[in-house]
Write an enzyme that holds these catalytic residues in place. Structure first.
Site, PDB file in Angstrom:
ATOM      1  N   CYS A  80       0.851  -1.312  -0.031  1.00  0.00           N
ATOM      2  CA  CYS A  80      -0.115   0.131   0.176  1.00  0.00           C
ATOM      3  C   CYS A  80       0.964   1.164  -0.004  1.00  0.00           C
ATOM      4  O   CYS A  80       1.473   1.722  -1.026  1.00  0.00           O
ATOM      5  CB  CYS A  80      -0.798  -0.089   1.267  1.00  0.00           C
ATOM      6  SG  CYS A  80      -2.351   1.000   0.924  1.00  0.00           S
ATOM      7  N   HIS A 173      -3.385  -4.942   1.805  1.00  0.00           N
ATOM      8  CA  HIS A 173      -2.635  -5.380   3.267  1.00  0.00           C
ATOM      9  C   HIS A 173      -2.696  -6.651   3.382  1.00  0.00           C
ATOM     10  O   HIS A 173      -3.540  -7.049   4.329  1.00  0.00           O
ATOM     11  CB  HIS A 173      -3.641  -4.449   4.234  1.00  0.00           C
ATOM     12  CG  HIS A 173      -3.251  -2.900   4.197  1.00  0.00           C
ATOM     13  ND1 HIS A 173      -2.359  -2.335   5.162  1.00  0.00           N
ATOM     14  CD2 HIS A 173      -3.798  -2.085   3.545  1.00  0.00           C
ATOM     15  CE1 HIS A 173      -2.306  -1.139   4.976  1.00  0.00           C
ATOM     16  NE2 HIS A 173      -3.284  -0.713   3.933  1.00  0.00           N
ATOM     17  N   GLU A 175      -0.901  -8.079   5.691  1.00  0.00           N
ATOM     18  CA  GLU A 175      -0.601  -8.143   7.024  1.00  0.00           C
ATOM     19  C   GLU A 175      -1.827  -8.105   7.994  1.00  0.00           C
ATOM     20  O   GLU A 175      -1.853  -8.369   9.067  1.00  0.00           O
ATOM     21  CB  GLU A 175       0.468  -7.042   7.409  1.00  0.00           C
ATOM     22  CG  GLU A 175      -0.322  -5.726   7.715  1.00  0.00           C
ATOM     23  CD  GLU A 175      -0.392  -5.053   6.331  1.00  0.00           C
ATOM     24  OE1 GLU A 175      -0.283  -5.608   5.359  1.00  0.00           O
ATOM     25  OE2 GLU A 175      -0.772  -3.750   6.530  1.00  0.00           O
TER      26      GLU A 175
HETATM   27  N1  GLN Z   1      -3.949   6.297   0.801  1.00  0.00           N
HETATM   28  C1  GLN Z   1      -2.526   6.269   1.648  1.00  0.00           C
HETATM   29  C2  GLN Z   1      -1.415   7.060   0.798  1.00  0.00           C
HETATM   30  O1  GLN Z   1      -1.523   7.658  -0.020  1.00  0.00           O
HETATM   31  C3  GLN Z   1      -2.046   4.710   1.308  1.00  0.00           C
HETATM   32  C4  GLN Z   1      -2.823   4.111   2.405  1.00  0.00           C
HETATM   33  C5  GLN Z   1      -2.448   2.645   2.882  1.00  0.00           C
HETATM   34  O2  GLN Z   1      -1.164   2.663   2.873  1.00  0.00           O
HETATM   35  N2  GLN Z   1      -3.496   1.952   3.488  1.00  0.00           N
HETATM   36  O3  GLN Z   1      -0.343   6.993   1.451  1.00  0.00           O
END
Ligand code: GLN
Length: 208
Positions: A80, A173, A175
């Site tokens: 992410c 995610h 994890e």
């Molecule tokens: N939207 C977040 C960002 O731009 C990332 C979201 C996440 O890691 N769950 O950093």
């Protein structure tokens, strides 16, 4: 030899990654300093806020050392926000990302309506059926260079996982679910990198 896996612990879901690694018998440690970065064989950059993590990497003077270690072959898995940081091109990020993977990543690609969602993903190279994936204000991988292998797409074709050599990026995610398969994949990538380095060291020794 058991690989030493570090989890960048500036901000975000680093504890959950450490728990998941422990659950598959891998000792993982938090990385906040240069020495901690030097001592790991592989690194996970967790989800969180990519702008905050980028700022903290700069403030802790880890951005350049991390770029160098990646250039030397350190396996890194970004989940992410971590995937955002690994990318070469991130429209709208207020600090330059690590630029390690030849991908463009669009932050918050699913907008407000799909702030968070879950999806059963087929991931290339992962046996045993689809993997339940949790997306939270997730990015999407909107362009990939020639050396990048796409590992997973949503039903609409949007890319949410890819690999380039020892670098892995997932928009979701892993994890936050009990499925160990992606963590196991990363451990395999780290073990391969260790074996490759040992073979190169032996070859260099033989010709010295
Ligand atoms: N939207 C977040 C960002 O731009 C990332 C979201 C996440 O890691 N769950 O950093």
């Amino acid at each position: 030899m058991t690989p030493r896996i570090g989890v960048l612990a500036m901000q975000g879901a680093f504890r959950e990654h450490i728990q998941r690694l422990c659950a598959i018998g891998i000792e993982a440690s938090e990385v906040r300093t240069l020495d901690e970065l030097r001592s790991c064989d592989g690194l996970i950059i967790p989800g969180g806020e990519s702008t905050t993590i980028a700022r903290l990497l700069l403030a802790f003077e880890l951005m350049e050392p991390l770029r160098r270690r990646i250039a030397e072959g350190l396996p890194v898995w970004g989940t992410c926000a971590g995937a955002i940081l690994l990318a070469r091109d991130v429209p709208g990020l207020d600090r330059p990302p690590l630029g390690a993977m030849d991908i463009r990543v669009d932050r918050n690609a699913f907008g407000r309506q799909l702030d968070s969602f879950e999806f059963d993903l087929n991931v290339r190279g992962i046996a045993g059926g689809p993997l339940h994936a949790v997306f939270i204000r997730a990015p999407a991988i909107t362009a990939t260079g020639p050396g990048v292998e796409v590992l997973a797409m949503l039903a609409d074709g949007r890319v949410v996982a890819c690999r380039q050599g020892a670098l892995l990026a997932t928009a979701f995610h892993p994890e936050l679910t009990a499925d160990p398969r992606l963590h196991e994949l990363f451990v395999t990538i780290v073990r391969e990198a260790i074996a490759r380095r040992a073979a190169e060291g032996a070859a260099a020794g033989a010709t010295a």
